[in-house]
Design a protein around this motif. Structure first.
Motif, short mmCIF file in Angstrom:
data_model
loop_
_atom_site.label_atom_id
_atom_site.label_comp_id
_atom_site.label_asym_id
_atom_site.label_seq_id
_atom_site.Cartn_x
_atom_site.Cartn_y
_atom_site.Cartn_z
N CYS A 276 0.85 -1.20 0.00
CA CYS A 276 0.00 0.00 0.00
C CYS A 276 0.89 1.24 0.00
N SER A 277 0.65 2.12 -0.97
CA SER A 277 1.47 3.33 -1.07
C SER A 277 1.11 4.38 -0.03
N GLU A 278 0.01 4.18 0.72
CA GLU A 278 -0.41 5.14 1.74
C GLU A 278 0.14 4.79 3.12
N CYS A 279 -0.05 3.53 3.55
CA CYS A 279 0.35 3.15 4.91
C CYS A 279 1.52 2.18 4.95
N GLY A 280 1.86 1.56 3.82
CA GLY A 280 2.97 0.63 3.78
C GLY A 280 2.62 -0.81 4.07
N PHE A 281 1.33 -1.11 4.25
CA PHE A 281 0.92 -2.50 4.49
C PHE A 281 1.16 -3.33 3.23
N THR A 282 1.68 -4.56 3.42
CA THR A 282 2.00 -5.43 2.29
C THR A 282 1.11 -6.66 2.33
N MET A 283 0.42 -6.92 1.24
CA MET A 283 -0.43 -8.11 1.12
C MET A 283 0.46 -9.35 0.99
N GLN A 284 -0.03 -10.46 1.51
CA GLN A 284 0.72 -11.70 1.43
C GLN A 284 0.72 -12.26 0.01
N LYS A 285 -0.44 -12.28 -0.62
CA LYS A 285 -0.58 -12.81 -1.97
C LYS A 285 -1.49 -11.90 -2.79
N MET A 286 -1.19 -11.81 -4.08
CA MET A 286 -2.05 -11.04 -4.98
C MET A 286 -1.84 -11.59 -6.40
N LEU B 271 -2.38 -12.12 -10.56
CA LEU B 271 -2.28 -11.16 -11.66
C LEU B 271 -3.63 -10.64 -12.12
N ASP B 272 -4.71 -11.39 -11.87
CA ASP B 272 -6.03 -10.94 -12.33
C ASP B 272 -6.62 -9.85 -11.44
N VAL B 273 -6.00 -9.56 -10.29
CA VAL B 273 -6.48 -8.50 -9.40
C VAL B 273 -5.92 -7.18 -9.89
N ARG B 274 -6.77 -6.34 -10.47
CA ARG B 274 -6.33 -5.05 -11.01
C ARG B 274 -6.65 -3.90 -10.06
N LYS B 275 -7.65 -4.08 -9.18
CA LYS B 275 -8.00 -3.06 -8.18
C LYS B 275 -8.18 -3.77 -6.84
N TRP B 276 -7.69 -3.14 -5.78
CA TRP B 276 -7.81 -3.74 -4.46
C TRP B 276 -7.85 -2.65 -3.39
N SER B 277 -8.35 -3.03 -2.22
CA SER B 277 -8.46 -2.12 -1.08
C SER B 277 -7.53 -2.58 0.02
N CYS B 278 -6.86 -1.63 0.64
CA CYS B 278 -5.93 -1.95 1.71
C CYS B 278 -6.71 -2.33 2.97
N PRO B 279 -6.50 -3.51 3.54
CA PRO B 279 -7.24 -3.90 4.77
C PRO B 279 -6.80 -3.11 5.99
N GLU B 280 -5.67 -2.41 5.91
CA GLU B 280 -5.16 -1.66 7.06
C GLU B 280 -5.74 -0.26 7.13
N CYS B 281 -5.69 0.47 6.00
CA CYS B 281 -6.16 1.86 6.00
C CYS B 281 -7.42 2.06 5.15
N GLY B 282 -7.84 1.05 4.38
CA GLY B 282 -9.08 1.13 3.61
C GLY B 282 -9.00 1.92 2.33
N VAL B 283 -7.82 2.31 1.89
CA VAL B 283 -7.67 3.08 0.64
C VAL B 283 -7.80 2.15 -0.55
N ASP B 284 -8.58 2.59 -1.56
CA ASP B 284 -8.73 1.83 -2.79
C ASP B 284 -7.56 2.13 -3.73
N HIS B 285 -7.03 1.09 -4.34
CA HIS B 285 -5.85 1.23 -5.19
C HIS B 285 -6.09 0.65 -6.57
N ASP B 286 -5.57 1.34 -7.56
CA ASP B 286 -5.38 0.74 -8.87
C ASP B 286 -4.02 0.05 -8.84
N ASN C 208 -0.64 2.24 -8.11
CA ASN C 208 -0.06 2.04 -6.78
C ASN C 208 1.36 1.53 -6.89
N ALA C 209 1.62 0.62 -7.83
CA ALA C 209 2.98 0.10 -8.01
C ALA C 209 3.93 1.20 -8.46
N ALA C 210 3.47 2.06 -9.36
CA ALA C 210 4.31 3.16 -9.83
C ALA C 210 4.64 4.13 -8.70
#
Length: 370
Positions: free
Chosen positions: A318-328, A330-345, A349-351
């Motif tokens: 997560c580019s906002e809080c730094g939380f790292t997902m364990q697995k993701m 390739l078909d997941v193009r949008k996701w929400s951070c479970p720590e801070c709740g921010v929606d990411h493209d 987000n990777a950029a």
């Protein structure tokens, strides 16, 4: 700095014959010396370098059955031995595989040093020929070339590459910094959300390529019709390669012109291309060529191009809080951070993470943990 300027030229019948003999002699010398060095080590554990290879070439030219080696300039033959020595050096230092034999079906090239060509008044003369090459000069050379390399690709086109000294022009300092995430759906995405579409030329010309290859497979080996069909396939491959380079040059030039610092990933493309499902798409995207162009154009323009660690989890972090997902996947193009709740493209987000990691590496060195 040294820079190569590549131009296309249209040879006369005299030049075609001379260059065909030169390419054949260069290929023969390279292959015969490579076989001689390989057999000498396999049979007698004898190591031969450039000095011994040059002496072997002199002995070959004195033999009556190889007297035709004297019909062309000796410079390209010596240069082929120098290239072979460089190939062996790279092999022994672990950078490349063992040198292989050259084929007449692939690209042909011959290098001429200053004593084997003349450049005066915008005209280029090569040894053993009194007429200048019909070069299409698209730009003016900054200096007299130190070496030239004449090549013919599989599509039958002739090119000359002139190595010249030039002074790079530094661009005005910009306050912009960009992070770039490469992909397959889009060629790359920046941290600001700008996307460069992936033209997918392999898919675009797949039907035409399949048709030409089917026609080629039906032709009799050694016939003139097979040679014509092979040339059509080679021309289509050349068109696809030229289109890719055109897109990459325009995109990288725009990035370097606008940004002072460019942060990119260090991808292991050689390992990624082993994926049987995505290998064709990854090869078509030319990620390595994109990063290579950014680096040398940035060096010329006084820009900084920073590569981050290839194992940095830019997509899962997560580019906002730094939380790292364990697995993701390739078909997941949008996701929400479970720590801070921010929606990411996923790509944007990777950029952003690549940009932050690149700035950290630029400030603290390559040993920093992004």
């Amino acid at each position: 700095m040294k820079r190569a300027y590549k131009f296309r030229f249209y040879p006369t019948a005299e030049h075609v014959e001379l260059l065909a003999r030169t390419f054949g002699c260069v290929r023969f010398v390279y292959n015969s010396i490579l076989r001689w060095r390989t057999d000498a080590y396999a049979e007698r554990q004898e190591k031969n370098g450039y000095t011994q290879a040059s002496a072997r070439l002199t002995a070959l030219k004195k033999e009556p059955e190889f007297s035709w080696l004297n019909d062309v300039s000796s410079v390209p033959l010596q240069q082929s031995l120098r290239h072979q020595q460089t190939a062996f050096k790279n092999y022994f230092e672990g950078r490349t595989a063992y040198p292989t034999f050259k084929s007449k079906r692939c690209k042909q090239a011959a290098e001429f040093t200053a004593r084997a060509f003349k450049y005066r008044n915008g005209q280029l003369f090569v040894a053993k020929s009194k007429t200048p090459l019909n070069v299409r000069w698209s730009r003016k050379l900054p200096s007299v070339p130190s070496t030239i390399t004449i090549s013919r690709d599989a599509a039958g086109r002739y090119f000359v590459s002139c190595l010249c000294d030039f002074e790079p022009a530094l661009l005005p300092i910009s306050l912009k910094v960009v992070g770039i995430d490469v992909g397959l759906k889009d060629l790359f995405v920046t941290d600001s959300g700008f996307t460069c579409a992936n033209p997918r030329y392999t898919t675009k010309y797949a039907a035409r390529l399949a048709l030409l290859q089917r026609r080629l497979s039906r032709k009799m080996r050694g016939s003139k019709n097979r040679a014509k069909a092979r040339l059509k396939v080679a021309r289509l491959y050349a068109k696809m390669a030229d289109c890719r380079l055109d897109v990459l040059h325009k995109a990288t030039r725009k990035i370097i012109n606008e940004n002072q610092v460019v942060c990119v990933e260090s991808l292991k493309v050689k390992n990624m291309i082993r994926n049987p499902v995505l290998s064709k798409a990854i090869a078509d995207a030319c990620w390595n060529e994109l990063v290579r162009q950014l680096k040398y154009k940035g060096e010329w323009a006084g820009r900084s191009v920073v590569s981050i660690d290839p194992f940095f989890p830019s997509s899962k972090r997560c580019s906002e809080c730094g939380f790292t997902m364990q697995k993701m996947s390739l078909d997941v193009r949008k996701w929400s951070c479970p720590e801070c709740g921010v929606d990411h493209d996923r790509d944007i987000n990777a950029a952003r993470n690549i940009k932050a990691a690149g700035l950290a590496v630029l400030a603290c060195g390559v040993t920093v943990n992004p």
